[in-house]
Design an enzyme around this catalytic site. Sequence first.
Site, PDB file in Angstrom:
ATOM      1  N   SER A  70      26.518   7.091  69.369  1.00  0.00           N
ATOM      2  CA  SER A  70      24.950   7.006  69.283  1.00  0.00           C
ATOM      3  C   SER A  70      24.561   6.684  70.850  1.00  0.00           C
ATOM      4  O   SER A  70      24.663   7.345  71.315  1.00  0.00           O
ATOM      5  CB  SER A  70      24.819   5.730  68.297  1.00  0.00           C
ATOM      6  OG  SER A  70      23.556   5.738  68.243  1.00  0.00           O
ATOM      7  N   HIS A 123      23.563  11.605  65.264  1.00  0.00           N
ATOM      8  CA  HIS A 123      23.316  11.378  63.618  1.00  0.00           C
ATOM      9  C   HIS A 123      22.407  12.461  63.094  1.00  0.00           C
ATOM     10  O   HIS A 123      21.403  12.320  62.427  1.00  0.00           O
ATOM     11  CB  HIS A 123      22.978   9.997  63.349  1.00  0.00           C
ATOM     12  CG  HIS A 123      23.797   8.777  64.040  1.00  0.00           C
ATOM     13  ND1 HIS A 123      24.876   8.660  63.725  1.00  0.00           N
ATOM     14  CD2 HIS A 123      23.392   8.096  65.011  1.00  0.00           C
ATOM     15  CE1 HIS A 123      25.371   7.616  64.233  1.00  0.00           C
ATOM     16  NE2 HIS A 123      24.546   7.117  65.029  1.00  0.00           N
TER      17      HIS A 123
END
Length: 243
Positions: free
Chosen positions: A134, A170
Amino acid sequence: MRRQVFAFSGVIQPRPGERGNRPLLEHVLALGAARRTDGGPVRLCYVPTAVGDDPAAVGAYQRVFGGRDDVVLSVLRLFPQPSVPDVRSHLLTQDVVLVEGGSVVNLMAVWRAHGLHTVLRECWEAGVVLAGPSAGSLCWHVGGPTDSWSDRLDPFTEGLGFLPYSNGVHDDLTDQPRRETYRRLVAAGTLPAGYATEDGVGLHYVGSELAEAVTVRPGARAWRVDPDDRGGWTERAITPREI
């Protein structure tokens, strides 16, 4: 030395029977082990800046890796001050620097205040494996969409730029329009061309080129996204190797 980055999208919502992020972390350790010539344990430094050095995050890594004979775990905290006396020397002795996910905006602001942006470039040039999920994926690139400022996804363009691409993490998350937002920002030229990863997919760069994509989730993909000459975008699916 080989410059390496392993940037991945962690599994946010594990499905029944899935192994979660553990295989991705083991892959990082394998990359760190491969750079050693003495067969010794992998020196892994965990950097939780993006979650404000959250003790719970630190504790989770200490439980997983702290008792292993093949890993020497250290933690670099920057709140309220660095937890090691010489940050540069400490990081340059590591095999892997693993950066936690969280707020990439806060991460980069704190790093620049402490001069880590230059230290980490030294580490990269010296062959230390740089890795993370991330925010810990976005930071090595030019930038990408982020919810660091609000729930609305905004463009972040102040990454370290070791990798001259944008990064969408994501990419298959259903709670936010990450896929659409990333491609729109590339089409508009707000972000340069780059790579997106669905949850469970990691990108292994050698130098500044993508060497391989891997996944812990069968069917998950990575994507190369480029602007076209009509104000839109094109994408190419990359099928990762399962680990």
